[in-house]
Design an enzyme around this catalytic site. Structure first.
Site, PDB file in Angstrom:
ATOM      1  CG  ASP A 377      40.574  41.119  41.465  1.00 16.58           C
ATOM      2  OD1 ASP A 377      41.455  41.572  40.707  1.00 16.58           O
ATOM      3  OD2 ASP A 377      40.733  40.920  42.685  1.00 16.58           O
ATOM      4  CD  GLU A 406      43.497  39.279  37.949  1.00 17.69           C
ATOM      5  OE1 GLU A 406      44.653  39.673  38.073  1.00 17.69           O
ATOM      6  OE2 GLU A 406      42.797  38.890  38.914  1.00 17.69           O
TER       7      GLU A 406
END
Lengths: 656, 656
Positions: A377, A406
């Site tokens: 993330d 990401e």
């Protein structure tokens, strides 16, 4: 200083050799360089490569092209790192041989030339160790030296056999070596070919109002496998912060009973190594992994290195955070906005080494639990040097571990993370909406240096992003974006239930967000539902498995059509053993008609008749294409595109 | 490992820092890079530079542009080498300041923010040594710290004065430094701006049939100076080989009394340090140099490192040559052709170090005699590493010495020599014959990395090359090529008498060679002749001297015309103090008409009225241009082009 050759502009080489390039088993590494020297002597160049476990270098003679451009390639057959470099030299033997042929053709006396040749051959023979090679070599020398054999000797020098010997036995003197620590990392096939389905485990319960568990997820595995996905990615599974928890639709304060965002990690129940108790236990999680593996699915863990305000780290390691003069902690912020449910780690902390070690221990903790894929993330909000180290450290323990970056950020940021070692990266696919945008983007990804390190993963949606293209969109649009993602990129994925069930309502703030985002609530899905999206998903994923041409992103060839709404691209395997030709209508509303050109250069049909059997793998329809230009009609209400398997029926006769 | 910033794609950087870039005094070095970091913190970058004699680096803050692209520049004011590098860092102080402004604008309470700022300012102050700086700094800190001053303090933080302080006092922590040994060599102005005239000294006698001498050349100096040339280049002045001497039109055997090619160097009378006796003595040569210098002319020596078969080296240093098994020496060859009047030096000789030293001693011998410019014959047939060393060694003795590379070869070869250190290079100008070819070539030379190291010298002809364009050509064509060479490139030259007197007869072999080439014979010229070519040469050379805009090659801007035969380009100095606008007709036969656009962006006329006084410096004619598009008519029989001096009469009023 007697080495006269220069080697420049070596490709691939990332940032002066600072980073390795990437391949999976069986892929090729194409190397090129400018190689030149003073004068007019014959020069040669070799690509040298070796696996890190090998002692000896393997040599591939490079081919010279126009304007001092040389190329060669090698195939990676073993996992781990390969090294490669280039050697080049003025080859006196080859130079003599070239002159010999010209002088002989001009009818000059060859006696002295033969003597010179013998001398060079004798000198060259000394370089070789292989007994057979030397024997061949000296046999030739003896033959050339025989008295009275001048005519026969000259004739022999002119044979193909002799030429091959000159090529096989280069005379290397005063080598120039280009060795800038060039490396390629070879990973497993899944780094390049993977199919992702994302769901929130808390939304998998079999009845509304209940919190889903790992056991519920386990029950869904056959469904996910049947649809053809091989990665099941779950958002963070750790305890969710209770302090400053966000409510429905990102409300600043959660109401009693609201679950909060799984990305607000850590509470009095534990941090990054703990499991949110409502999901189950570590034992359940390990069982989920095991059951998934049996069905060919890997469970991807979300790695979100940030803390809720009640994360244990904050008390245990206050030195890893930034404190304000009033004694309060610094929340994540984008001034003037503050994100009170998230506290960032301070990588500039004086105690940074302990912080790095702790985060590494988090990764290895989950690796030990069986995790082989991490979806990271927001990696771009942590130092790239940390990732470079952490990924390399993880690979020492298990080189199979895949990290997906990401980062939806600026181009150099995304490239920087990929260079640091992420094997897959989220991409701009989500916002490429027209034929020309898509062609331009795929060309950048697959035909520039980017392909050496940046492996895109195409996502038409994520829990964070409902792109404008999908807001209010109907079935045709969802199928179109699915087909594009699944056939253009060998890595693709989706935020599954929202995609399958066509969630298309945008947030009221006008941003590309979902209304009633699942990030802040628990959903109930009727997982028995199937629809046309589910069917096409299942079909296209099977097609991807059956056709190796779709298992790479680098082999795309865009071909010409006369309609700006119709995109056409062909992907092939080496030797054209598998050919997939996609023709897709960008217009979700209207039937589009157009002409599509057969690219003879791609299908090895130059100077040959065209005779193609085109089997649409989505519908089973078969067409025969025999012309340079062929007509297509694409009604999006039937199917927004063709995914043809192409069989070349052209007889294999060489033609004048 | 806490440095979070990355610096990539630094320009200019040649081959990973392997070579230096080049400038002359007063030029700028524009440096750019991609600079980025994780997260959203404010980052800054500085270009650091210093002259090799300086102890301290000078810092220039870089400007950030879109997509993490940063630029800065510095001007070179001293001869020798400058070093440059880039530093970048996350600037906590700037980051705080940016957040402060946003939070203040959002009406948040600033008390804590002010305290944070004070802390950062105090920490930053410790980095500085300059007493005045620290004083200012601490004054601000004190002011901000004053109790009750919160409102005033916040207001002060928002002033331009405070912002300037934040910029001037960067808070550098965890620096990333890009230091790849980047260097720029700063040479004298003539490296960039020179005007060459080539003649054979043996053809300068005052009556036919006599061998010209240095004394004869001396008599021509006023003529050469009057025409505006500042380099007089003489082909080799050494003893010409007597063995295997070539005759008229490159005949294999010279007839009795034929002089041979001056490039076949060396005989029993001496080698590369000797003077061909018919030309005079060393004393005469030195006097020629001296007299030339008085008129602002430098005498360029031809450096041709090859030997006639009777060159003394062959007996004295047989190890520097290649010998065949029959005991004969290897002549220069391009199989099946042999060049029996030339023997190449073998740079792969085991005795290569002595060879290098001897050749260096040749260069330094002539430098000592007063030579400051060498035109190097076929440098691409000697190792580039030799030149790199020899030029650097020469510059240790006299950094004023200029080397011109006479390599008409493939692009990478020519670039390689320039990177090795040649300050000027022959170019492809000779074969660029159309408007689009010329625009493309000049763009490559002046707008790509090439400009950092490759300074072209434009020659419309040489004794070796009568280009097809000039074969059978008339006066218009000769004037056109002259104007193009003299205005497009700040370095240009010509094989003078052949150009002035319009020799246009090609060799009977169909190659781009002169018939009855002066290379193999002695000519008589009536040097009192003047013609239109002589006049235009004189005029354009004076224009070059008077207009600094023509003293650079990098400042060319092609502008639009609506006629493919009419080329238009503007050269300007910094600040538009001098503007030269050339408009030239490529058609040597017909009058061409066309419209020429005024490029507002080049002349700083965006949003302003156009009012230009255009003075044609060739004819004295004056035009006033007041429109975006202006009509021109170019009759090649009158003059193939305009060379306008442009005066911008637009009133200097800022407009809405």
């Amino acid at each position: 200083m007697r080495n006269r050759v220069f080697i420049e502009r070596v490709q691939p080489e990332l940032d002066n050799g600072r980073y390795f390039i990437k391949r999976v088993l069986g892929e090729k590494v194409h190397v090129s360089a400018d190689v030149f020297s003073d004068g007019h002597d014959a020069i040669r160049a070799s690509l040298m490569y070796k696996h890190e476990d090998d002692k000896e270098w393997t040599e591939v003679f490079m081919q010279d092209h126009i304007n001092d451009y040389y190329t060669a390639h090698f195939r990676v057959e073993k996992r781990g790192f390969y090294h490669y470099k280039i050697e080049a030299w003025v080859d006196r033997l080859l130079n003599w041989y070239k002159g010999f042929k010209k002088k002989h053709a001009a009818g000059q006396d060859m006696a002295i030339e033969l003597k010179i040749g013998v001398g060079l051959l004798q000198e060259t023979a000394k370089d070789y160790k292989d007994a057979n090679k030397i024997k061949t070599f000296l046999g030739v020398v003896e033959m050339l030296e025989k008295e009275g054999a001048q005519g026969a000797a000259s004739q022999f020098v002119l044979t193909d056999e002799f030429e091959q010997m000159i090529i096989d036995f280069p005379m290397k003197r005063f080598l120039t070596t280009y060795d800038n620590e060039l490396k390629v990392r070879v990973g497993r096939h899944k780094e390049l070919f993977s199919t992702w389905y994302e769901l929130f485990p808390r939304s998998t319960a079999s009845e509304p109002g209940k919190h889903g568990t790992f056991k519920d997820v386990e029950k869904l595995l056959p469904r996910v496998a049947e649809m053809g996905f091989d990665v099941l990615y779950l958002p963070p599974i750790h305890p969710i912060g209770k302090v400053n928890r966000k409510g429905k639709n990102n409300a600043v304060t959660a109401q009693e009973g609201e679950p909060g965002s799984p990305w607000a990690i850590g509470s009095d129940e534990g941090g990054h190594k703990a499991i949110h108790s409502e999901l189950g236990t570590m034992k359940d999680y390990k069982k989920l992994i095991k059951e998934a593996n049996k069905l060919g699915i890997e469970i991807a863990l979300d790695l979100a290195f940030q803390c809720a305000p009640d994360h244990p780290y904050i008390k245990e390691h206050p030195e890893w955070f930034i404190w304000r003069p009033d004694g309060t902690i610094m929340y994540a912020e984008n001034p003037p906005k503050k994100y009170q449910d998230i506290v960032p780690l301070n990588f500039e902390s004086d105690d940074w080494e302990a912080l790095w070690e702790e985060l590494k221990s988090v990764i290895l903790f989950w690796v030990k639990a069986g995790v082989t894929i991490f979806r990271v993330d927001n990696p771009h909000t942590k130092p790239f040097r940390f990732w470079e180290w952490a990924i390399a450290e993880t690979h020492k323990v298990n080189p199979d571990v895949i990290f997906l970056s990401e980062a939806f950020s600026r181009p150099k940021i995304m490239a920087g993370l990929a260079k640091a070692g992420f094997q897959q990266s989220y991409s701009y696919f989500t916002w490429r909406n027209t034929k020309s945008e898509m062609e331009e983007y795929l060309t950048e990804l697959s035909k520039t240096t980017s392909r050496e390190y940046f492996r895109p993963n195409f996502w038409p949606n994520t829990p964070d992003i409902l792109p404008y293209e999908l807001m209010g969109a109907g079935e045709n649009q969802f199928i179109k974006r699915l087909l594009l993602a699944a056939t253009l990129s060998s890595n693709y994925g989706m935020y599954g239930p929202a995609y399958e069930y066509m969630e298309n309502t945008g947030n009221t703030n006008g941003k590309e967000e979902y209304f009633n985002s699942e990030k802040y609530e628990t959903r109930y899905y009727d997982w028995d539902q199937r629809n046309k999206i589910t069917d096409v998903m299942t079909k296209i994923n099977q097609i991807r498995k059956d056709n190796a041409a779709l298992q790479s992103t680098w082999n795309v060839n865009f071909t010409r059509t006369d309609n700006e709404q119709i995109i056409s691209y062909i992907k092939t395997t080496e030797g054209l053993n598998n050919i997939i030709w996609c023709i897709i209508n960008f217009d979700p509303n209207e039937t589009q008609y157009g002409n599509v050109e057969v690219p003879r250069w791609v299908l090895d049909l130059e100077g040959r008749e065209i005779n193609l059997r085109m089997t649409d793998l989505l519908t089973g329809d078969v067409y025969y294409w025999k012309k340079d230009v062929n007509f297509v009609k694409l009604d999006p209400n039937v199917m927004p595109g063709h995914v043809f398997k192409v069989e070349v029926l052209t007889k294999n006769i060489a033609q004048g």
